[in-house]
Design an enzyme around this catalytic site. Structure first.
Site, mmCIF file in Angstrom:
data_model
loop_
_atom_site.group_PDB
_atom_site.id
_atom_site.type_symbol
_atom_site.label_atom_id
_atom_site.label_comp_id
_atom_site.label_asym_id
_atom_site.label_seq_id
_atom_site.Cartn_x
_atom_site.Cartn_y
_atom_site.Cartn_z
ATOM 1 N N TRP A 278 -3.755 -2.210 -1.258
ATOM 2 C CA TRP A 278 -3.795 -3.366 -2.131
ATOM 3 C C TRP A 278 -4.368 -4.592 -1.394
ATOM 4 O O TRP A 278 -3.456 -5.044 -0.201
ATOM 5 C CB TRP A 278 -2.323 -3.518 -2.461
ATOM 6 C CG TRP A 278 -1.893 -4.555 -3.748
ATOM 7 C CD1 TRP A 278 -2.388 -4.371 -5.054
ATOM 8 C CD2 TRP A 278 -1.170 -5.777 -3.657
ATOM 9 N NE1 TRP A 278 -2.200 -5.456 -5.857
ATOM 10 C CE2 TRP A 278 -1.511 -6.374 -5.042
ATOM 11 C CE3 TRP A 278 -0.706 -6.726 -2.657
ATOM 12 C CZ2 TRP A 278 -0.910 -7.633 -5.440
ATOM 13 C CZ3 TRP A 278 -0.104 -7.764 -3.051
ATOM 14 C CH2 TRP A 278 -0.483 -8.205 -4.296
ATOM 15 N N HIS B 194 10.869 -31.662 -26.671
ATOM 16 C CA HIS B 194 10.535 -32.498 -25.587
ATOM 17 C C HIS B 194 8.989 -32.021 -25.094
ATOM 18 O O HIS B 194 8.491 -32.314 -24.030
ATOM 19 C CB HIS B 194 11.432 -32.303 -24.361
ATOM 20 C CG HIS B 194 12.613 -32.839 -24.871
ATOM 21 N ND1 HIS B 194 13.027 -34.172 -25.009
ATOM 22 C CD2 HIS B 194 13.851 -32.252 -24.842
ATOM 23 C CE1 HIS B 194 14.405 -34.453 -25.213
ATOM 24 N NE2 HIS B 194 14.955 -32.995 -25.073
ATOM 25 N N GLU C 13 12.152 -13.452 -19.919
ATOM 26 C CA GLU C 13 11.588 -12.052 -19.441
ATOM 27 C C GLU C 13 10.907 -11.810 -20.660
ATOM 28 O O GLU C 13 9.868 -11.036 -20.169
ATOM 29 C CB GLU C 13 12.953 -11.429 -19.191
ATOM 30 C CG GLU C 13 12.796 -9.917 -19.296
ATOM 31 C CD GLU C 13 12.089 -9.560 -18.102
ATOM 32 O OE1 GLU C 13 11.553 -10.205 -17.075
ATOM 33 O OE2 GLU C 13 11.999 -8.354 -17.691
ATOM 34 N N GLU D 161 2.639 -9.914 -17.903
ATOM 35 C CA GLU D 161 2.377 -8.744 -16.976
ATOM 36 C C GLU D 161 1.357 -7.863 -17.473
ATOM 37 O O GLU D 161 0.555 -7.203 -16.647
ATOM 38 C CB GLU D 161 3.626 -8.142 -16.386
ATOM 39 C CG GLU D 161 4.411 -8.925 -15.546
ATOM 40 C CD GLU D 161 5.754 -8.430 -15.225
ATOM 41 O OE1 GLU D 161 6.302 -8.380 -13.891
ATOM 42 O OE2 GLU D 161 6.466 -7.832 -16.063
ATOM 43 N N LYS E 51 4.285 -3.050 -7.646
ATOM 44 C CA LYS E 51 5.728 -2.710 -8.030
ATOM 45 C C LYS E 51 6.696 -3.458 -6.783
ATOM 46 O O LYS E 51 7.710 -4.030 -7.196
ATOM 47 C CB LYS E 51 5.971 -1.106 -7.872
ATOM 48 C CG LYS E 51 7.387 -0.593 -8.408
ATOM 49 C CD LYS E 51 7.711 -1.149 -9.877
ATOM 50 C CE LYS E 51 9.004 -0.955 -10.189
ATOM 51 N NZ LYS E 51 9.288 -1.504 -11.272
ATOM 52 N N ARG F 155 2.959 2.084 -6.860
ATOM 53 C CA ARG F 155 3.025 0.937 -6.123
ATOM 54 C C ARG F 155 1.880 -0.090 -6.516
ATOM 55 O O ARG F 155 2.114 -1.188 -5.971
ATOM 56 C CB ARG F 155 3.003 1.183 -4.706
ATOM 57 C CG ARG F 155 4.077 2.204 -4.368
ATOM 58 C CD ARG F 155 3.949 2.735 -3.062
ATOM 59 N NE ARG F 155 4.462 1.565 -2.036
ATOM 60 C CZ ARG F 155 5.433 1.581 -1.391
ATOM 61 N NH1 ARG F 155 6.388 2.241 -2.005
ATOM 62 N NH2 ARG F 155 5.739 0.763 -0.550
ATOM 63 N N LYS G 240 7.205 -10.155 -19.536
ATOM 64 C CA LYS G 240 6.631 -8.832 -19.779
ATOM 65 C C LYS G 240 5.165 -8.742 -20.425
ATOM 66 O O LYS G 240 4.213 -8.172 -20.162
ATOM 67 C CB LYS G 240 7.555 -8.174 -20.741
ATOM 68 C CG LYS G 240 8.954 -7.698 -20.347
ATOM 69 C CD LYS G 240 8.629 -6.439 -19.547
ATOM 70 C CE LYS G 240 8.543 -6.475 -17.817
ATOM 71 N NZ LYS G 240 9.480 -7.450 -16.971
ATOM 72 N N CYS H 218 0.662 -1.171 0.003
ATOM 73 C CA CYS H 218 0.229 0.105 -0.197
ATOM 74 C C CYS H 218 0.738 1.188 0.132
ATOM 75 O O CYS H 218 2.019 1.357 0.417
ATOM 76 C CB CYS H 218 -0.962 -0.059 1.099
ATOM 77 S SG CYS H 218 -1.643 -1.682 1.440
ATOM 78 N N ASN I 272 0.183 -0.855 6.111
ATOM 79 C CA ASN I 272 0.625 -1.868 5.006
ATOM 80 C C ASN I 272 1.141 -2.821 5.523
ATOM 81 O O ASN I 272 2.097 -2.830 6.590
ATOM 82 C CB ASN I 272 1.831 -1.054 4.287
ATOM 83 C CG ASN I 272 2.618 -1.792 3.199
ATOM 84 O OD1 ASN I 272 1.856 -2.363 2.775
ATOM 85 N ND2 ASN I 272 3.656 -1.525 3.100
ATOM 86 N N GLY I 273 1.098 -4.008 5.126
ATOM 87 C CA GLY I 273 1.600 -5.295 5.647
ATOM 88 C C GLY I 273 0.526 -6.458 6.040
ATOM 89 O O GLY I 273 -0.754 -6.135 5.776
HETATM 90 C C1 G6P Z 1 7.009 -7.658 -8.349
HETATM 91 C C2 G6P Z 1 7.155 -6.835 -9.713
HETATM 92 C C3 G6P Z 1 8.024 -7.371 -10.620
HETATM 93 C C4 G6P Z 1 9.347 -7.383 -9.807
HETATM 94 C C5 G6P Z 1 9.358 -8.366 -8.619
HETATM 95 C C6 G6P Z 1 10.655 -8.341 -7.962
HETATM 96 O O1 G6P Z 1 6.512 -8.927 -8.699
HETATM 97 O O2 G6P Z 1 5.856 -6.834 -10.268
HETATM 98 O O3 G6P Z 1 8.198 -6.732 -11.553
HETATM 99 O O4 G6P Z 1 10.277 -8.059 -10.972
HETATM 100 O O5 G6P Z 1 8.225 -7.963 -7.692
HETATM 101 O O6 G6P Z 1 10.705 -7.211 -7.298
HETATM 102 P P1 G6P Z 1 12.199 -6.527 -6.822
HETATM 103 O O7 G6P Z 1 11.742 -5.073 -6.493
HETATM 104 O O8 G6P Z 1 12.674 -7.346 -5.605
HETATM 105 O O9 G6P Z 1 13.200 -6.756 -8.041
#
Ligand code: G6P
Length: 616
Positions: free
Chosen positions: A76, A508, A485, A492, A611, A28, A489, A3, A102-103
Site C-alpha cells: 500500500w 445554521h 457513520e 468509503e 483496513k 488489508r 459508510k 502491507c 511494512n511501515g
Molecule cells: C481505517 C479503516 C476504518 C476504521 C479505522 C480505525 O481507516 O478503514 O474502517 O474505522 O481505520 O480502525 P481501527 O482498527 O483502529 O478501529
C-alpha cells in the site's frame, strides 16, 4: 502502510503457500504485489502493480523455479507511486538479498544518501530499498543474515516489519518488527511469518507472538527469537481459536454483507460471560482495580474512523450512567493539543484492528502523562491491547471488509459494559438499574436480527438512488453519531459525497444544501422518554421536505408522526434511546453496501482505503 506480508520455509512449494497467504491478506488493502523465492543459490522475483491477478498472470508467463523458501508482499504505497518498480520485494544490486517491508523508515533519506555516496544505484523510489542494500553490505562482509538484520534494524528509525531472504541461505527467512505487526506460524516441518494469522491459518493454528524490537529467524524446524542486540527473548506461543472458514465469505457476495449479517451473533458474543448470576457486570479481563476505577475523574475516548463514532455514541451512555465527564477525541488530534491528562484520567482507546498508528501513538502519549488506558479491541494480542493497562475484547470475530460494521456495534456494546461496570463500582446506578440495562442489551441481538430481516426495501431504495450525487444524514443525541457513520459508510465504499449533521445544526448552514430530490436520511429518536427531541426532529424532517428533499426516515415501530413527511420509512424495533444506534445504523450499512455494488464498486476493498492504517 498496511502491507500484507508472508514468509515461508518448509517442504511445500513456497510460491503456492505465499500467493495463497497474500490472497488471504487482500482485505488489508493494497496496490501492488510481489514474491521472491530462493532456489539453486539464486533469488528469483516477480512483482506487479495492481491486484494479485496481475501478479499471477506474470508468474504464469515467467514461472519461478521450484523452491521451498520465499516471501511475498502486497504493498500500500507510501514512498513512491504504486508501480512495478516500487512494488516489493526489493533486491540489492547483485540480487543476493530480497526484502519486503511494512511501515515507514523515517531516516531513509540520510541512509540513501550515504549508500549513493558509496556508489549504490537505487532501482526504486521506496524507503524500503535502503534495507536491501544495507543487508547485502553486511552479508558481503561475512555477517550472518540474522545478525545483519539486527545490525540494520539498529540503524533504522520509524516503524517497520521487515522480512528478508538471502540467495546463499535457502531454508532460512529472517524477519524483524518495530511498531508494525508480525506473527510467526509454527507448522509441522514448516514455519511462517506474516502480518497476521489469516495468512497461514489454513496450515497451522499454532502461533508465536512477536514484540517490538525483535528479530526472528525461521527454518522448517522452528523459530529463533532475539532482540535487536541478539539477546534471546522468551517465546510466547498461543493457539488461534478460529479457523479458515471464518476468514472466508461463507456464501455471501461480499465480506461486508457477511459481517453485517453476523451482527446479532457478534453483539451476543460481546456480552457473553460478562454478566454474573447476580445480574452484575463482571469484566475479569479489566485488570483495573475497583479502587483505581473509583478514583477516575475524567474519561477520554480516543479512536479513529468508525471506532471514533462508536466512541461518540458511548459518551452519551458513559456520562448518563456514571456522571463522569467524558470527552471523545480523534486519535490523530489528541496528542497535538496538549490534552489535560492526569493519573485520575481513564483513557479508553477503541480500535478494531488494535494496530492503528494514530491510536497507538495517542495511547502512548496518554500513558506517558500517567493516565490509565483501557483498550476496546477486536484483535487478540494486537499492539494496542498489549500496550494498554487493561483490555476488553469485542469478540466480533475477524472483520475483513475495509468498511467496519460488526466492529462498530460491538464497540458500542463493549463501551456500555465498561460504563455499567463503572456505574456499579462507583454506585452511580442501583443494582436493579444495572440489571435493567443489561436486560436491554441482551435483547439487542434479536432486535438487530429483526432489522436484518426487513432489508430488501432498503436495498431497492439504494438501487433507485444509484445516480444521486450527494446524500445527507441527520440525527440528534445518539442519532447524531449514527448519521455521521451512515455518511462515512457511503463515502468509503460508494464514493459519494455524503455528510452527517446534527439535525439542530441544519438551520445554521447545511439547510442551504437542500435542493430538489436530494436524499436525506433522518434518524428519529423514540417518541417515548425523549419527546422533546423527537418533536424537534420531526420539525427538521418537515423543513427539508418542504425544500424538496427525498426524506428517508428511520423511526421506531409505531411512530406514526413521521409518516406524513417521509418519502420512505424504515422501521426499527422499539428499544431504549441509548440502544437505538445498534439498530438504526444497520439500514445505513446495508444502504451503503447496496449502493456501492449497484454503482459497480469493489465493496470489500474500496479504493485508497485500508483496513488497518499503520501510519500516522
Ligand atoms: C481505517 C479503516 C476504518 C476504521 C479505522 C480505525 O481507516 O478503514 O474502517 O474505522 O481505520 O480502525 P481501527 O482498527 O483502529 O478501529
Amino acid at each position: 502502510m498496511v502491507c500484507g506480508i508472508v514468509g515461508y520455509v518448509g517442504e511445500r512449494s513456497a510460491l503456492d503457500v505465499i500467493v495463497d497467504g497474500l490472497k488471504r491478506l487482500e482485505y488489508r488493502g493494497y496496490d501492488s504485489g510481489g514474491v521472491a523465492v530462493v532456489a539453486d543459490g539464486a533469488l528469483a522475483s516477480v512483482k506487479r502493480a495492481g491486484k494479485l491477478a496481475n501478479l499471477e498472470k506474470a508468474l504464469a508467463e515467467y514461472p519461478l523455479p521450484a523452491a521451498t523458501t520465499g516471501l511475498g508482499h502486497t504493498r500500500w504505497a507510501t514512498h513512491g507511486a504504486p508501480n512495478d518498480r516500487n512494488a516489493h520485494p526489493h533486491l540489492d544490486a547483485l540480487g543476493q538479498v530480497a526484502v519486503i517491508h511494512n511501515g515507514i523508515i523515517e531516516n531513509f533519506a540520510s541512509l540513501r544518501a550515504e549508500l549513493e555516496d558509496s556508489g549504490v544505484t537505487f532501482a526504486s523510489d521506496t524507503d524500503t530499498e535502503v534495507v536491501a542494500h544495507l543487508l547485502a553490505a553486511e552479508v558481503a562482509a561475512g555477517t550472518d543474515l540474522a545478525d545483519a538484520m539486527r545490525a540494520v534494524c539498529r540503524r533504522l528509525d520509524g516503524a517497520f516489519t521487515l522480512v528478508a531472504v538471502h540467495a546463499a541461505t535457502p531454508g532460512r527467512v529472517v524477519a524483524a518488527r518495530l511498531n508494525s505487526p508480525l506473527v510467526v506460524g509454527l507448522g509441522d516441518g514448516e514455519t511462517f511469518v506474516a502480518s497476521d494469522v489469516t495468512a497461514f491459518i489454513a496450515h497451522t493454528r499454532e502461533a508465536l507472538e512477536m514484540s517490538d524490537g525483535q528479530v526472528v529467524e525461521i527454518t522448517a524446524e522452528g523459530a529463533t527469537l532475539t532482540d535487536f542486540d541478539g539477546a534471546p527473548v522468551p517465546e510466547k506461543r498461543y493457539h488461534v481459536d478460529w479457523d479458515v472458514a471464518a476468514a472466508e465469505k461463507d456464501g455471501y457476495d461480499y465480506f461486508m454483507l457477511k459481517e453485517i449479517a453476523e451482527q446479532p451473533r457478534a453483539v451476543a458474543d460481546t456480552l457473553l460471560g460478562r454478566v454474573n448470576d447476580a445480574g452484575e457486570v463482571k469484566l475479569d479481563e479489566m485488570r483495573l482495580s475497583d479502587e483505581e476505577l473509583r478514583e477516575v475523574d475524567k474519561i477520554i475516548i480516543i479512536a479513529a474512523g468508525t471506532s471514533y463514532y462508536a466512541g461518540l455514541v458511548a459518551k452519551y451512555a458513559i456520562e448518563h450512567w456514571t456522571r463522569i465527564p467524558c470527552e471523545v477525541e480523534l486519535a490523530s488530534e489528541f496528542r497535538y493539543r496538549d490534552p489535560i491528562v492526569t493519573q485520575r484520567t481513564l483513557v479508553v482507546v477503541i480500535s478494531q484492528s488494535g494496530e492503528t498508528m494514530d491510536t497507538l501513538m495517542a495511547l502512548r502519549h496518554a500513558r506517558e502523562q500517567g493516565a490509565r488506558v483501557l483498550a476496546i479491541c477486536n484483535t487478540n494480542g494486537a499492539t494496542i491491547p498489549r500496550e494498554s493497562d487493561a483490555v476488553l475484547y469485542t469478540r466480533a470475530g475477524i472483520e475483513v471488509a475495509v468498511a467496519s460494521t460488526k466492529a462498530f456495534l460491538t464497540q458500542i456494546v463493549a463501551c456500555y459494559l465498561v460504563a455499567l461496570y463503572l456505574a456499579q463500582v462507583r454506585g452511580t446506578k442501583w443494582g436493579d438499574e444495572v440489571v435493567t440495562v443489561l436486560g436491554d442489551l441482551a435483547a439487542m441481538p434479536d432486535a438487530i436480527a429483526s432489522v436484518l430481516d426487513e432489508m430488501e426495501p432498503v436495498r431497492e431504495l439504494a438501487r433507485s438512488m444509484a445516480s444521486a450525487t450527494s446524500v445527507l444524514f441527520l440525527g440528534r443525541h445518539v442519532g447524531y453519531p449514527v448519521a455521521l457513520e451512515g455518511a462515512l459508510k457511503l463515502k468509503e465504499i460508494a464514493y459519494m459525497h455524503a455528510e452527517g449533521f446534527a439535525a439542530g445544526e441544519l438551520k445554521h448552514g447545511p439547510i442551504a444544501l437542500i435542493e430538489d430530490g436530494i436524499p436525506v436520511f433522518v434518524v428519529v429518536p423514540s417518541p417515548r422518554g425523549r419527546s422533546v427531541l423527537h418533536d424537534k426532529i420531526v420539525s427538521n424532517i418537515q423543513e427539508v421536505r418542504a425544500r424538496g428533499a427525498r426524506t428517508i426516515v428511520i423511526a421506531e415501530e409505531g411512530d406514526e408522526t413521521v409518516v406524513p413527511y417521509a418519502s420512505h420509512v424504515i422501521r426499527v424495533p422499539v428499544c431504549p434511546t441509548l440502544m437505538q444506534p445498534l439498530v438504526a445504523v444497520v439500514p445505513l450499512q446495508v444502504f451503503a453496501c447496496e449502493m456501492a455494488s449497484s454503482r459497480g464498486f469493489d465493496v470489500d476493498q474500496p479504493r485508497n482505503l485500508a483496513k488497518s492504517v499503520t501510519v500516522e
